[in-house]
Design an enzyme around this catalytic site. Structure first.
Site, PDB file in Angstrom:
ATOM      1  N   CYS A   2       0.819  -1.224   0.000  1.00  0.00           N
ATOM      2  CA  CYS A   2       0.000   0.000   0.000  1.00  0.00           C
ATOM      3  C   CYS A   2       0.849   1.268   0.000  1.00  0.00           C
ATOM      4  O   CYS A   2       1.880   1.331   0.662  1.00  0.00           O
ATOM      5  CB  CYS A   2      -0.889   0.034   1.226  1.00  0.00           C
ATOM      6  SG  CYS A   2      -1.963  -1.382   1.356  1.00  0.00           S
ATOM      7  N   ARG A  27       5.455   0.381  -5.872  1.00  0.00           N
ATOM      8  CA  ARG A  27       5.346  -0.471  -4.696  1.00  0.00           C
ATOM      9  C   ARG A  27       4.444  -1.675  -4.932  1.00  0.00           C
ATOM     10  O   ARG A  27       4.492  -2.644  -4.182  1.00  0.00           O
ATOM     11  CB  ARG A  27       4.801   0.336  -3.511  1.00  0.00           C
ATOM     12  CG  ARG A  27       5.716   1.449  -3.069  1.00  0.00           C
ATOM     13  CD  ARG A  27       5.042   2.372  -2.093  1.00  0.00           C
ATOM     14  NE  ARG A  27       4.843   1.766  -0.802  1.00  0.00           N
ATOM     15  CZ  ARG A  27       5.728   1.774   0.189  1.00  0.00           C
ATOM     16  NH1 ARG A  27       6.872   2.390   0.023  1.00  0.00           N
ATOM     17  NH2 ARG A  27       5.480   1.188   1.336  1.00  0.00           N
ATOM     18  N   TRP A  73      -2.805  -2.633  -1.749  1.00  0.00           N
ATOM     19  CA  TRP A  73      -2.373  -3.997  -2.099  1.00  0.00           C
ATOM     20  C   TRP A  73      -3.164  -4.906  -1.164  1.00  0.00           C
ATOM     21  O   TRP A  73      -2.969  -4.891   0.043  1.00  0.00           O
ATOM     22  CB  TRP A  73      -0.866  -4.132  -1.870  1.00  0.00           C
ATOM     23  CG  TRP A  73      -0.270  -5.407  -2.373  1.00  0.00           C
ATOM     24  CD1 TRP A  73       0.186  -5.672  -3.623  1.00  0.00           C
ATOM     25  CD2 TRP A  73      -0.032  -6.604  -1.610  1.00  0.00           C
ATOM     26  NE1 TRP A  73       0.683  -6.951  -3.695  1.00  0.00           N
ATOM     27  CE2 TRP A  73       0.557  -7.536  -2.474  1.00  0.00           C
ATOM     28  CE3 TRP A  73      -0.276  -6.977  -0.284  1.00  0.00           C
ATOM     29  CZ2 TRP A  73       0.917  -8.818  -2.062  1.00  0.00           C
ATOM     30  CZ3 TRP A  73       0.086  -8.253   0.127  1.00  0.00           C
ATOM     31  CH2 TRP A  73       0.678  -9.149  -0.767  1.00  0.00           C
ATOM     32  N   ASN A  99      -1.773   1.502   5.694  1.00  0.00           N
ATOM     33  CA  ASN A  99      -0.871   0.468   5.174  1.00  0.00           C
ATOM     34  C   ASN A  99      -0.495  -0.413   6.354  1.00  0.00           C
ATOM     35  O   ASN A  99       0.013   0.081   7.351  1.00  0.00           O
ATOM     36  CB  ASN A  99       0.376   1.134   4.572  1.00  0.00           C
ATOM     37  CG  ASN A  99       1.455   0.131   4.222  1.00  0.00           C
ATOM     38  OD1 ASN A  99       1.203  -1.074   4.161  1.00  0.00           O
ATOM     39  ND2 ASN A  99       2.663   0.622   3.994  1.00  0.00           N
ATOM     40  N   GLY A 100      -0.796  -1.711   6.250  1.00  0.00           N
ATOM     41  CA  GLY A 100      -0.488  -2.617   7.360  1.00  0.00           C
ATOM     42  C   GLY A 100      -1.666  -3.541   7.609  1.00  0.00           C
ATOM     43  O   GLY A 100      -2.546  -3.676   6.753  1.00  0.00           O
ATOM     44  N   GLU A 485      18.845 -16.682  -7.882  1.00  0.00           N
ATOM     45  CA  GLU A 485      18.447 -15.309  -8.186  1.00  0.00           C
ATOM     46  C   GLU A 485      17.991 -15.193  -9.651  1.00  0.00           C
ATOM     47  O   GLU A 485      16.995 -14.526  -9.952  1.00  0.00           O
ATOM     48  CB  GLU A 485      19.613 -14.353  -7.879  1.00  0.00           C
ATOM     49  CG  GLU A 485      19.422 -12.905  -8.253  1.00  0.00           C
ATOM     50  CD  GLU A 485      18.224 -12.217  -7.588  1.00  0.00           C
ATOM     51  OE1 GLU A 485      17.598 -12.804  -6.689  1.00  0.00           O
ATOM     52  OE2 GLU A 485      17.893 -11.103  -8.011  1.00  0.00           O
ATOM     53  N   LYS A 489      14.259 -14.040 -10.794  1.00  0.00           N
ATOM     54  CA  LYS A 489      14.042 -12.902 -11.699  1.00  0.00           C
ATOM     55  C   LYS A 489      13.126 -13.325 -12.841  1.00  0.00           C
ATOM     56  O   LYS A 489      12.216 -12.612 -13.216  1.00  0.00           O
ATOM     57  CB  LYS A 489      15.393 -12.485 -12.268  1.00  0.00           C
ATOM     58  CG  LYS A 489      15.908 -11.135 -12.211  1.00  0.00           C
ATOM     59  CD  LYS A 489      15.889 -10.240 -11.050  1.00  0.00           C
ATOM     60  CE  LYS A 489      15.055 -10.517  -9.883  1.00  0.00           C
ATOM     61  NZ  LYS A 489      15.482 -10.019  -8.634  1.00  0.00           N
ATOM     62  N   GLU A 492       9.388 -14.011 -11.535  1.00  0.00           N
ATOM     63  CA  GLU A 492       8.579 -12.899 -11.021  1.00  0.00           C
ATOM     64  C   GLU A 492       8.147 -11.918 -12.091  1.00  0.00           C
ATOM     65  O   GLU A 492       7.088 -11.315 -11.974  1.00  0.00           O
ATOM     66  CB  GLU A 492       9.251 -12.187  -9.841  1.00  0.00           C
ATOM     67  CG  GLU A 492      10.493 -11.411 -10.149  1.00  0.00           C
ATOM     68  CD  GLU A 492      11.081 -10.745  -8.900  1.00  0.00           C
ATOM     69  OE1 GLU A 492      10.351 -10.476  -7.953  1.00  0.00           O
ATOM     70  OE2 GLU A 492      12.305 -10.508  -8.905  1.00  0.00           O
ATOM     71  N   HIS A 508      19.433 -35.640  -8.438  1.00  0.00           N
ATOM     72  CA  HIS A 508      18.592 -36.162  -7.355  1.00  0.00           C
ATOM     73  C   HIS A 508      17.123 -35.822  -7.566  1.00  0.00           C
ATOM     74  O   HIS A 508      16.343 -35.872  -6.620  1.00  0.00           O
ATOM     75  CB  HIS A 508      19.079 -35.618  -6.005  1.00  0.00           C
ATOM     76  CG  HIS A 508      20.485 -36.035  -5.699  1.00  0.00           C
ATOM     77  ND1 HIS A 508      20.827 -37.314  -5.325  1.00  0.00           N
ATOM     78  CD2 HIS A 508      21.652 -35.339  -5.764  1.00  0.00           C
ATOM     79  CE1 HIS A 508      22.138 -37.378  -5.152  1.00  0.00           C
ATOM     80  NE2 HIS A 508      22.665 -36.199  -5.420  1.00  0.00           N
ATOM     81  N   LYS A 607       6.701  -4.056  -4.057  1.00  0.00           N
ATOM     82  CA  LYS A 607       8.128  -3.745  -3.956  1.00  0.00           C
ATOM     83  C   LYS A 607       8.596  -3.832  -2.510  1.00  0.00           C
ATOM     84  O   LYS A 607       9.681  -4.323  -2.218  1.00  0.00           O
ATOM     85  CB  LYS A 607       8.369  -2.328  -4.496  1.00  0.00           C
ATOM     86  CG  LYS A 607       9.817  -1.874  -4.436  1.00  0.00           C
ATOM     87  CD  LYS A 607      10.649  -2.640  -5.422  1.00  0.00           C
ATOM     88  CE  LYS A 607      12.126  -2.316  -5.325  1.00  0.00           C
ATOM     89  NZ  LYS A 607      12.948  -3.327  -6.012  1.00  0.00           N
TER      90      LYS A 607
END
Ligand code: M6R
Length: 612
Positions: A2, A27, A73, A99-100, A485, A489, A492, A508, A607
């Site tokens: 948010c 964000r 969000w 926000n929260g 990583e 990338k 996402e 394995h 973000k």
């Protein structure tokens, strides 16, 4: 996550608020809204983007010099017009953005329902604005005190701004666990989740502390008190943020701009810290903790996502160079598993935003158990930076693309400096290797520049593989986290399923996935487990897998085995992650672009993950 923007002053509020929301778009969010005071309370909100909100309000009367705005969000309740913020009290006179998460919202909601209130949304936020109205009507106290009384009943995390029709010359804000910054202009105030919406108006800011309430009033100025009702003296800071750092600077996307910034950002991370003349590394922010680090029973690195991957690279670096035991933990797991922590443990928190809720909670818990906390953060003044005993900023500048790129290489740079500083103090490295590493590290920005030159070739590879549904990334040793990583990338931003594995683990299980349709990305540079990686490549080829290899320049051997190869400059094994990451970032970028994905704001992602 948010985004909050608020304005109180003499200018028209709506352009400042909408512009501010745009600055916070990075964000991640799914709905947007605005409330303006203009005689009455005018609230407009919608599911979708800020551009949808602009469409909604284009024919409305938007006059008013006080207002609040929000990008949501979703946590409680699906993204729709009703659940979007601002939320308004039943009498329509108070609006609130948040926000929260209000953790005890269900109990509060039930109590308010029993008092006859009827709710319209599924959110936890609506409960708080109803509670504020209830207290305001019954306690007959001033508005700021009302908000304080309401918050004293709340458990959870929040940054809020409250707008009251009966108090049009003031805004009341508060924070606990979620970020908030207040900008002070000439006869005007700004509030936002971070400095991005504020910097073009003023550089004078206050970062409220945990559980603090900020009241800005055109009559009485800025006041801060705690939820426990202690008055605080505001600490005004000057922002160093540069407005151009928030623009795309000619690039089509923030992500591409940030990938290309890396020669400079890595140099900025080293600036003033790598002293080539004296052959020394000086990390000023943590210098006082050098002895503690050298005597530490172990170093525990905590982080999430990309920052966790940087932590894994740090484990290889610190153990190999400084011979101090390191454990790397997902912050979200660490905080909940009652870990054994000794007073001579050092916990290093890595976070680009410095606001990640799990990382923040992990260090608070470790601190309470007596550990020393060092922070590696990018955002100056962020919650994790402030909650740490000491730390080093990465100085990568604002990272707007949701996919972390330059933050990762800066974090790895700081960890490399830390490992070298400790190695030198401890005498755990041969002098020749130590100086070679210093020289190599110093030349990394130019080598990143060179690695970026492969962009056009990488674009062609992306065109070939853009329709794939899966990809496997393999690396060994310090390049294993690079594989993780690279896979993160890709998934996402392009929504292609990708897995990173230590190359030897392939046999394995994941080897069962390999066929002619499966691209396998291998990091097979000359330094470090080269022969073993060559064997892994053979194993993939024997099963008709398609190899895309990241190789050291001029390595004809691997190039002849691979279907496609991307060269990076030669460097020391310990520094390969700083180079091998670059083509993987570019590959993800191009794949996502070709697939028509929103590169800078991938679906569902935020973000700065300020809720757990
Ligand atoms: O701000 P932080 O570094 O604490 O964020 C941690 C993760 O949320 C972040 O790295 C996330 O995984 C990124 N989307 C990765 O690109």
């Amino acid at each position: 996550m948010c985004g909050i923007v608020a304005y109180l002053g003499a200018k028209e509020a709506s352009p400042i608020l909408i512009n501010g929301l745009k600055r916070l778009e990075y964000r991640g969010y799914d709905s947007a809204g605005i409330a303006l005071l203009n005689g009455g309370m005018h609230v407009y909100k919608t599911r979708g983007k800020v551009s949808d909100l602009e469409g909604l309000i284009e024919d409305k009367d938007l006059s008013g010099t006080t207002g609040i705005a929000h990008t949501r969000w979703a946590t409680h309740g699906e993204p729709n017009d009703i659940n979007a913020h601002p939320h308004t009290s039943p009498n329509g006179k108070i609006s609130l953005i948040h926000n929260g998460i209000i953790e005890n919202y269900a109990i509060l909601k039930e109590e308010l329902k029993q008092r006859g209130y009827v709710f319209t949304s599924d959110t936890d936020t609506e409960v708080l604005v109803y509670l504020i109205q209830d207290i305001y009507e019954h306690e007959k106290t001033d508005f700021a005190e009302t908000v304080r009384l309401a918050l004293s009943q709340v458990t959870g995390a929040y940054a809020i701004v409250v707008l009251s029709q009966e108090n049009p010359d003031m805004l009341v804000a508060a924070r606990k666990g979620s970020p908030l910054v207040v900008g002070i202009g000439e006869g005007e105030y700004f509030m936002a989740s971070d400095a991005a919406p504020i910097v073009e108006y003023t550089r004078q800011v206050v970062y409220p502390g945990e559980e603090e309430i900020v009241v800005v009033s055109l009559k009485d100025g800025l006041k801060i008190m705690t939820i426990a009702k202690t008055e605080k003296t505001p600490y005004i800071q000057t922002l160093e943020l540069n407005l151009t750092a928030l623009e795309k600077g000619g690039f089509p996307h923030f992500m591409l701009k940030e990938i290309y910034e890396q020669p400079r950002t890595v140099r900025d991370s080293m600036r003033g810290r790598l002293n080539m003349e004296q052959g020394l590394v000086v990390l000023g922010g943590i210098q006082d903790y050098t002895r503690k680090l050298l005597n530490a029973r172990r170093i525990i690195i905590v982080g999430c996502g990309t920052s966790w991957h940087a932590g894994l690279v740090g484990e290889y670096l610190i153990e190999e160079l400084a011979r101090i035991p390191v454990e790397v933990e997902y912050a979200s797991e660490f905080r909940y598993r009652n870990p054994i922590i000794f007073e001579d443990d050092i916990v290093i928190a890595i976070s680009q935003s410095g606001e990640t809720a799990d990382t923040l909670a992990a260090i608070e818990m470790a601190k309470a158990k007596g550990a020393t906390i060092l922070g590696i953060c990018n955002v100056v003044g962020s919650s994790i930076a402030r909650a740490s005993h000491a730390g080093s900023y990465t100085h990568a500048g604002p990272e707007i693309g949701v996919a972390s790129t330059k933050a990762f290489t800066s974090q790895v740079t700081i960890l490399t400096l830390l490992a070298l500083m400790l190695a030198e103090k401890k005498g755990s490295l041969a002098a020749s290797r130590y100086y070679r590493l210093l020289h190599e590290l110093n030349s990394i920005p130019e080598k990143i520049e060179k690695a970026l030159k492969a962009n056009e070739d990488i674009k062609k590879i992306a065109e070939i593989f853009s329709k794939t549904s899966n990809a496997l990334y393999l690396g060994r040793g310090i390049n294993f986290p690079v594989a993780l990583e690279g896979a993160l990338k890709l998934k996402e931003i392009s929504y292609i399923h990708a897995e990173g594995y230590p190359a030897a683990e392939m046999k394995h299980g994941p080897i069962a996935l390999i066929d002619a349709e499966m691209p396998v990305l291998v990091i097979a540079t000359r330094k470090g487990h080269y022969d073993k990686m060559v064997s892994n490549i053979q194993e993939v080829k024997a099963r008709k897998g398609v190899i895309i290899a990241i190789v050291s320049e001029g390595d004809d051997n691997v190039e002849s085995m691979a279907d496609y190869s991307i060269e990076i400059p030669e460097t020391d094994e310990m520094l390969v992650p700083l180079l091998a990451t670059i083509p993987l970032q570019l590959l993800s970028y191009h794949m996502a672009l070709i697939r028509g994905c929103n590169v800078d704001q991938p679906r569902n992602l935020a973000k700065s993950v300020t809720v757990e």
